[in-house]
Design a protein around this motif. Structure first.
Motif, PDB file in Angstrom:
ATOM      1  N   ASN A 184       0.119   4.806   7.909  1.00 38.95           N
ATOM      2  CA  ASN A 184       0.988   4.264   6.862  1.00 38.95           C
ATOM      3  C   ASN A 184       0.866   2.744   6.903  1.00 38.95           C
ATOM      4  O   ASN A 184       1.543   2.075   7.683  1.00 38.95           O
ATOM      5  N   ASN A 185      -0.023   2.223   6.063  1.00 38.60           N
ATOM      6  CA  ASN A 185      -0.332   0.794   6.152  1.00 38.60           C
ATOM      7  C   ASN A 185       0.076  -0.005   4.915  1.00 38.60           C
ATOM      8  O   ASN A 185       0.444  -1.166   5.031  1.00 38.60           O
ATOM      9  N   ALA A 186       0.009   0.609   3.721  1.00 43.40           N
ATOM     10  CA  ALA A 186       0.254  -0.159   2.488  1.00 43.40           C
ATOM     11  C   ALA A 186       1.602  -0.868   2.559  1.00 43.40           C
ATOM     12  O   ALA A 186       2.602  -0.288   2.992  1.00 43.40           O
ATOM     13  N   SER A 209       1.393 -12.511  12.155  1.00 39.98           N
ATOM     14  CA  SER A 209       0.698 -13.046  10.986  1.00 39.98           C
ATOM     15  C   SER A 209      -0.820 -12.797  11.063  1.00 39.98           C
ATOM     16  O   SER A 209      -1.460 -13.162  12.035  1.00 39.98           O
ATOM     17  N   THR A 210      -1.335 -12.149  10.024  1.00 38.24           N
ATOM     18  CA  THR A 210      -2.744 -11.722  10.031  1.00 38.24           C
ATOM     19  C   THR A 210      -3.458 -12.288   8.805  1.00 38.24           C
ATOM     20  O   THR A 210      -2.873 -12.366   7.726  1.00 38.24           O
ATOM     21  N   ARG A 211      -4.721 -12.672   9.000  1.00 42.84           N
ATOM     22  CA  ARG A 211      -5.487 -13.332   7.936  1.00 42.84           C
ATOM     23  C   ARG A 211      -5.956 -12.318   6.888  1.00 42.84           C
ATOM     24  O   ARG A 211      -7.059 -11.799   6.960  1.00 42.84           O
ATOM     25  N   THR A 212      -5.093 -12.025   5.932  1.00 46.92           N
ATOM     26  CA  THR A 212      -5.444 -11.111   4.834  1.00 46.92           C
ATOM     27  C   THR A 212      -4.938 -11.746   3.536  1.00 46.92           C
ATOM     28  O   THR A 212      -4.420 -12.859   3.546  1.00 46.92           O
ATOM     29  N   ASP A 213      -5.053 -10.973   2.441  1.00 47.99           N
ATOM     30  CA  ASP A 213      -4.539 -11.479   1.148  1.00 47.99           C
ATOM     31  C   ASP A 213      -3.018 -11.351   1.038  1.00 47.99           C
ATOM     32  O   ASP A 213      -2.443 -11.692   0.010  1.00 47.99           O
ATOM     33  N   ALA A 250      -5.812   3.667  -1.994  1.00 42.99           N
ATOM     34  CA  ALA A 250      -5.143   2.460  -2.513  1.00 42.99           C
ATOM     35  C   ALA A 250      -5.193   2.577  -4.032  1.00 42.99           C
ATOM     36  O   ALA A 250      -5.752   3.550  -4.565  1.00 42.99           O
ATOM     37  N   ARG A 251      -4.657   1.585  -4.735  1.00 47.79           N
ATOM     38  CA  ARG A 251      -4.711   1.627  -6.199  1.00 47.79           C
ATOM     39  C   ARG A 251      -6.062   1.138  -6.721  1.00 47.79           C
ATOM     40  O   ARG A 251      -6.531   1.560  -7.755  1.00 47.79           O
ATOM     41  N   SER A 252      -6.712   0.197  -5.996  1.00 51.85           N
ATOM     42  CA  SER A 252      -7.975  -0.401  -6.478  1.00 51.85           C
ATOM     43  C   SER A 252      -9.162   0.477  -6.098  1.00 51.85           C
ATOM     44  O   SER A 252      -9.698   0.353  -4.986  1.00 51.85           O
ATOM     45  N   PHE A 253      -9.566   1.337  -7.034  1.00 47.78           N
ATOM     46  CA  PHE A 253     -10.606   2.314  -6.700  1.00 47.78           C
ATOM     47  C   PHE A 253     -11.965   1.660  -6.466  1.00 47.78           C
ATOM     48  O   PHE A 253     -12.736   2.112  -5.608  1.00 47.78           O
ATOM     49  N   THR A 274      12.999  -3.943   5.593  1.00 45.67           N
ATOM     50  CA  THR A 274      12.216  -2.712   5.374  1.00 45.67           C
ATOM     51  C   THR A 274      11.374  -2.401   6.615  1.00 45.67           C
ATOM     52  O   THR A 274      11.191  -1.242   6.976  1.00 45.67           O
ATOM     53  N   LYS A 275      10.857  -3.459   7.269  1.00 42.79           N
ATOM     54  CA  LYS A 275      10.027  -3.231   8.456  1.00 42.79           C
ATOM     55  C   LYS A 275      10.888  -2.814   9.657  1.00 42.79           C
ATOM     56  O   LYS A 275      10.457  -2.015  10.484  1.00 42.79           O
ATOM     57  N   ALA A 276      12.109  -3.360   9.745  1.00 41.17           N
ATOM     58  CA  ALA A 276      13.028  -2.922  10.806  1.00 41.17           C
ATOM     59  C   ALA A 276      13.342  -1.438  10.625  1.00 41.17           C
ATOM     60  O   ALA A 276      13.375  -0.668  11.592  1.00 41.17           O
ATOM     61  N   VAL A 292      14.545  -9.373   3.149  1.00 43.48           N
ATOM     62  CA  VAL A 292      14.500  -7.997   2.637  1.00 43.48           C
ATOM     63  C   VAL A 292      13.249  -7.296   3.182  1.00 43.48           C
ATOM     64  O   VAL A 292      13.308  -6.150   3.636  1.00 43.48           O
ATOM     65  N   TYR A 293      12.118  -8.016   3.166  1.00 41.16           N
ATOM     66  CA  TYR A 293      10.889  -7.462   3.747  1.00 41.16           C
ATOM     67  C   TYR A 293      11.134  -7.119   5.220  1.00 41.16           C
ATOM     68  O   TYR A 293      10.787  -6.021   5.681  1.00 41.16           O
ATOM     69  N   SER A 294      11.738  -8.059   5.955  1.00 37.04           N
ATOM     70  CA  SER A 294      12.031  -7.818   7.381  1.00 37.04           C
ATOM     71  C   SER A 294      12.882  -6.558   7.544  1.00 37.04           C
ATOM     72  O   SER A 294      12.650  -5.756   8.463  1.00 37.04           O
ATOM     73  N   ALA A 297      -6.009   0.911   1.927  1.00 31.96           N
ATOM     74  CA  ALA A 297      -7.284   0.674   2.629  1.00 31.96           C
ATOM     75  C   ALA A 297      -8.254  -0.162   1.800  1.00 31.96           C
ATOM     76  O   ALA A 297      -9.401  -0.350   2.184  1.00 31.96           O
ATOM     77  N   SER A 298      -7.816  -0.672   0.656  1.00 26.38           N
ATOM     78  CA  SER A 298      -8.757  -1.413  -0.198  1.00 26.38           C
ATOM     79  C   SER A 298      -9.080  -2.795   0.352  1.00 26.38           C
ATOM     80  O   SER A 298     -10.089  -3.387  -0.017  1.00 26.38           O
ATOM     81  N   ARG A 299      -8.224  -3.325   1.201  1.00 24.39           N
ATOM     82  CA  ARG A 299      -8.486  -4.651   1.780  1.00 24.39           C
ATOM     83  C   ARG A 299      -7.627  -4.826   3.040  1.00 24.39           C
ATOM     84  O   ARG A 299      -6.846  -3.937   3.407  1.00 24.39           O
ATOM     85  N   GLY A 300      -7.806  -5.987   3.676  1.00 21.86           N
ATOM     86  CA  GLY A 300      -6.925  -6.378   4.781  1.00 21.86           C
ATOM     87  C   GLY A 300      -6.959  -5.433   5.977  1.00 21.86           C
ATOM     88  O   GLY A 300      -7.998  -4.899   6.356  1.00 21.86           O
ATOM     89  N   ILE A 301      -5.778  -5.232   6.530  1.00 17.51           N
ATOM     90  CA  ILE A 301      -5.647  -4.448   7.765  1.00 17.51           C
ATOM     91  C   ILE A 301      -6.075  -2.987   7.539  1.00 17.51           C
ATOM     92  O   ILE A 301      -6.755  -2.395   8.388  1.00 17.51           O
ATOM     93  N   GLY A 302      -5.713  -2.423   6.389  1.00 21.63           N
ATOM     94  CA  GLY A 302      -6.066  -1.026   6.105  1.00 21.63           C
ATOM     95  C   GLY A 302      -7.561  -0.824   6.040  1.00 21.63           C
ATOM     96  O   GLY A 302      -8.102   0.149   6.589  1.00 21.63           O
TER      97      GLY A 302
END
Ligand SMILES: NC(=O)c1ccc[n+]([C@@H]2O[C@H](COP(=O)([O-])OP(=O)(O)OC[C@H]3O[C@@H](n4cnc5c(N)ncnc54)[C@H](OP(=O)(O)O)[C@@H]3O)[C@@H](O)[C@H]2O)c1
Length: 265
Positions: free
Chosen positions: A88-90, A186-190, A38-41, A157-159, A153-155, A15-20
């Protein structure tokens, strides 16, 4: 019957950025209490400040770490008493051919994009089943329905995450617990900057971009309406439909999208 988001306790990973982050804002605006992790407190604290007050709990969490997951859930329950909705977003990706994807990147994608969401769901399910209500929302991807080259590989994991959503939903039938699978395109995030690239440019599918706020609206809408599956974007739906008609056509389309990109919005 609609799900009452107001007053729900929503636990969000990444939840530190982007969609989360956008989901945290959207759920909080809908009246929910949100646990942002998230990791970035520092980022989480600034989000908590932005949302203000007692309805937000920031917790530092590397969601791939079992001990940290347990502690974060304990802190969430201590503060709000329960977890009603798990988002579950990360997630993270490497742009590379399968041949060139380093083993440690494969491990990281599998543990973050797949094993962690499963473990989080396992950790919250008993209380949800006991209460007879709750929601597991998995942020998958359109590439979970149709893989894209150089993100294979990313695909995968999402499948697997999408398949997990489907199977879990069937297991939970009659319990009152919903499982919602969200497939953003495709979403405008980092995301594309943070992703690792090995020997290939980040795939140009990144040209077609939706705002994280738009994805978040879809997530909160799906939660309220207790939807099963949401595929964001016309292109995402088109490619899923195409795959049902012809695997060859869908493969060719994704190949060309990865190679030449899509027109900007
Ligand atoms: N952007 C897209 O085009 C797109 C399209 C389809 C699906 N998705 C999916 O949407 C989700 C969100 O992506 P995004 O676009 O918002 O990407 P993002 O801007 O890179 O955000 C990723 C989030 O995940 C967190 N994260 C990364 N590793 C983590 C770890 N080990 N433990 C806990 N949190 C971790 C990051 O926070 P920290 O670094 O602070 O930990 C960050 O908050 C992902 O699952 C992604 O696969 C994205």
């Amino acid at each position: 019957m609609k799900y009452n988001v107001t007053d729900a306790v929503v636990f969000i990973t990444g939840a530190s950025r982007g969609i989360g982050r956008a989901c945290a804002v959207a759920f909080a605006r809908a009246g929910a209490r949100v646990v942002v992790t998230a990791r970035s407190f520092d980022e989480l604290q600034s989000l908590a400040k932005q949302l203000g007050g007692s309805c937000v709990l920031p917790i530092q969490l590397d969601v791939t770490d079992a001990a940290q997951r347990e502690l974060a859930l304990r802190q969430a329950r201590q503060r709000f008493g329960r977890v009603d909705v798990l988002v579950n977003n990360a997630g993270w990706a490497t742009f590379a051919t399968v041949e060139k994807t380093p083993p440690e990147h494969i491990e990281r994608m599998l543990s973050l994009n797949l094993a962690a969401p499963i473990a989080m769901a396992q950790a919250v399910l008993p209380e949800m089943i006991a209460r007879g209500s709750g929601q597991i929302i998995n942020i998958s991807s359109v590439v979970g329905a149709q893989a894209i080259p150089r993100m294979t590989v990313y695909s995968a994991t999402k499948a697997a995450l999408t398949s997990f959503s489907t199977g879990l939903r069937m297991e939970l039938r009659g319990t009152g617990v919903d499982v919602i699978n969200i497939a953003p395109s495709s979403t405008r995030t980092d995301f594309f900057e943070v992703a690792a690239s090995v020997d290939v440019e980040a795939t140009r599918i990144a040209k077609t971009q939706y705002s994280p706020q738009r994805v978040a609206r879809a997530v909160v809408g799906a939660s309220r309406r207790r939807k099963r599956e949401v595929t964001l974007s016309l292109e995402g739906n088109a490619i899923s439909l195409m795959r049902r008609c012809s695997h060859r056509l869908a493969d060719m389309t994704m190949y060309w999208i990865a190679r030449f990109g899509m027109p900007s919005k």
